[in-house]
Design a protein around this motif. Structure first.
Motif, mmCIF file in Angstrom:
data_model
loop_
_atom_site.group_PDB
_atom_site.id
_atom_site.type_symbol
_atom_site.label_atom_id
_atom_site.label_comp_id
_atom_site.label_asym_id
_atom_site.label_seq_id
_atom_site.Cartn_x
_atom_site.Cartn_y
_atom_site.Cartn_z
ATOM 1 N N ALA A 184 27.277 52.417 58.931
ATOM 2 C CA ALA A 184 26.097 52.514 58.602
ATOM 3 C C ALA A 184 25.427 53.777 58.254
ATOM 4 C CB ALA A 184 24.969 52.043 60.148
ATOM 5 N N PRO A 185 24.369 53.733 57.182
ATOM 6 C CA PRO A 185 23.759 55.141 57.004
ATOM 7 C C PRO A 185 23.225 55.899 58.062
ATOM 8 C CG PRO A 185 22.259 53.536 56.121
ATOM 9 C CD PRO A 185 23.751 52.769 56.738
ATOM 10 N N PRO A 186 23.073 57.343 57.943
ATOM 11 C CA PRO A 186 22.455 57.837 59.332
ATOM 12 C C PRO A 186 20.976 57.587 59.458
ATOM 13 C CG PRO A 186 23.624 59.485 57.794
ATOM 14 C CD PRO A 186 23.476 58.119 57.161
ATOM 15 N N SER A 187 20.324 56.833 58.400
ATOM 16 C CA SER A 187 18.990 56.404 58.827
ATOM 17 C C SER A 187 18.588 55.224 59.879
ATOM 18 C CB SER A 187 18.509 55.805 57.444
ATOM 19 O OG SER A 187 19.138 54.882 57.069
ATOM 20 N N ARG A 217 21.232 47.051 53.903
ATOM 21 C CA ARG A 217 21.666 45.666 53.481
ATOM 22 C C ARG A 217 23.148 45.710 53.279
ATOM 23 N NH1 ARG A 217 16.961 45.828 50.636
ATOM 24 N NH2 ARG A 217 17.807 45.479 48.544
ATOM 25 N N GLU A 218 23.662 46.677 52.347
ATOM 26 C CA GLU A 218 25.094 46.632 52.134
ATOM 27 C C GLU A 218 26.003 46.902 53.072
ATOM 28 O OE1 GLU A 218 25.277 49.573 48.822
ATOM 29 O OE2 GLU A 218 24.189 48.349 47.392
ATOM 30 N N HIS A 277 31.116 42.184 69.125
ATOM 31 C CA HIS A 277 31.426 43.365 69.290
ATOM 32 C C HIS A 277 32.168 43.898 68.036
ATOM 33 C CE1 HIS A 277 35.088 46.161 70.415
ATOM 34 N NE2 HIS A 277 34.214 46.502 71.320
ATOM 35 N N CYS A 278 32.818 43.228 67.310
ATOM 36 C CA CYS A 278 33.561 43.427 66.221
ATOM 37 C C CYS A 278 32.370 43.971 65.171
ATOM 38 C CB CYS A 278 34.249 42.237 65.573
ATOM 39 S SG CYS A 278 35.148 42.523 63.995
ATOM 40 N N PHE A 279 31.211 43.076 65.101
ATOM 41 C CA PHE A 279 30.165 43.448 63.869
ATOM 42 C C PHE A 279 29.645 44.788 64.239
ATOM 43 C CE2 PHE A 279 25.535 43.219 63.322
ATOM 44 C CZ PHE A 279 25.483 43.464 62.042
ATOM 45 N N LEU A 280 29.337 45.021 65.712
ATOM 46 C CA LEU A 280 28.669 46.146 65.769
ATOM 47 C C LEU A 280 29.742 47.520 65.464
ATOM 48 C CD1 LEU A 280 26.516 45.052 69.008
ATOM 49 C CD2 LEU A 280 25.747 45.570 66.563
ATOM 50 N N LYS A 281 30.784 47.273 66.210
ATOM 51 C CA LYS A 281 32.112 48.314 65.865
ATOM 52 C C LYS A 281 31.848 48.644 64.392
ATOM 53 C CE LYS A 281 34.849 49.882 68.227
ATOM 54 N NZ LYS A 281 34.935 51.389 69.168
ATOM 55 N N GLU A 334 28.988 44.562 54.758
ATOM 56 C CA GLU A 334 30.317 44.969 54.709
ATOM 57 C C GLU A 334 30.579 44.750 56.198
ATOM 58 O OE1 GLU A 334 33.832 46.397 53.390
ATOM 59 O OE2 GLU A 334 32.048 45.652 52.331
ATOM 60 N N ALA A 335 30.045 44.984 57.095
ATOM 61 C CA ALA A 335 30.213 44.931 58.632
ATOM 62 C C ALA A 335 30.385 43.528 58.986
ATOM 63 C CB ALA A 335 29.170 45.588 59.375
ATOM 64 N N ARG A 336 29.632 42.669 58.340
ATOM 65 C CA ARG A 336 29.747 41.258 58.840
ATOM 66 C C ARG A 336 31.087 40.722 57.984
ATOM 67 N NH1 ARG A 336 31.025 37.009 58.634
ATOM 68 N NH2 ARG A 336 29.925 35.216 58.904
#
Length: 260
Positions: free
Chosen positions: A135-138, A93-94, A125-129, A98-100
């Protein structure tokens, strides 16, 4: 627009009041009546760029090839399921927040003369990059990487322009308010409820992004039985057609007609 037109020309941000450079791009069609659709679309973006590049650095415009949109939507939908299944993790969630936060927004609504941060779209594109980086490895990111590749490919967004202030604009945005309070309170959130048949949106009805947003908005919210009626209606508005009507018919006359 799929099956109707091969290309869609649209701006992620609001188009200025003076509009498109009609005279300029139509001249290219006058000069070559058989100009292929893709070249005409590119001309529309290029003349728009020439009109605003030096005067409005927030302008954007892109050409999207419509026959690639279904695959994109399917991939976004599948990745939304991945995110929904990971929401129990505070680290995930964090990372989402942060990405957003690291991406600019488009088309905030204007309610009563005050700009609202609730009706926000973000460059996909920006959000996913950003998410891929933090993102954590999970979190399984293969689909996110596939979507990024699609968005960077000329096969989907064939031509794009972004002003100096919108360098992150790659042509396609997605509805994603900056936090779950803003999502629950967004004036147009009712159109993101699967029970809304009055003004149905195919992306909502057939794909899973809306389910992710709704699940995200309920993280940390107590069960309905522990909330007062007003708060319960605010958050649990898409549990059934009845709850959707209770929340949404107040704001939208078209939904009120559906609920009567």
């Amino acid at each position: 627009m799929r099956g109707i037109a091969p290309y869609l020309i649209a701006s992620q941000n609001t188009v200025p009041g003076s509009g498109f450079a009609y005279k300029e791009f139509l001249q290219s069609l006058v000069n070559a009546a058989n100009l292929p659709a893709g070249q005409l679309a590119a001309s529309i973006v290029e003349t728009y760029k020439n009109r605003y590049e030096n005067t409005d650095p927030d302008t954007t415009l892109a050409v999207v090839k419509t026959d690639g949109v279904t695959t994109l939507a399917e991939n976004v939908s599948s990745f939304a399921n991945t995110l929904s299944n990971a929401l129990s993790s505070s680290v995930v969630r964090e990372a989402l927040e942060e990405a957003r936060k690291n991406c600019g927004t488009f088309n905030s609504s204007n309610d009563g003369g005050m700009t609202s941060e609730r009706n926000e779209s973000v460059d996909l594109h920006c959000f996913l990059k950003q998410l891929i980086e933090i993102a954590p490895p999970s979190v399984e990111l293969n689909l996110a990487e596939t979507i990024v590749q699609q968005l960077e490919s000329d096969e989907l967004v064939t031509y794009r322009y972004a002003g100096a202030n919108r360098s992150d604009a790659m042509g396609l945005s997605i509805f994603y308010p900056s936090n779950r309070l803003h999502f629950a309170g967004a004036p147009d959130v009712c159109y993101y409820c699967q029970y809304n048949r009055s003004y149905s949106i195919e992306f909502v009805e057939s794909f899973q992004w809306d389910e992710f947003l709704y699940a995200y908005s309920l993280v940390g919210i107590p069960p309905k039985s522990q909330l007062d009626a007003t708060t319960a209606t605010r958050y649990y508005f898409c549990e059934s057609e009845e709850s959707m009507c209770a929340r949404c018919s107040v704001f939208h006359s078209d939904i009120l007609a559906l609920c009567e």
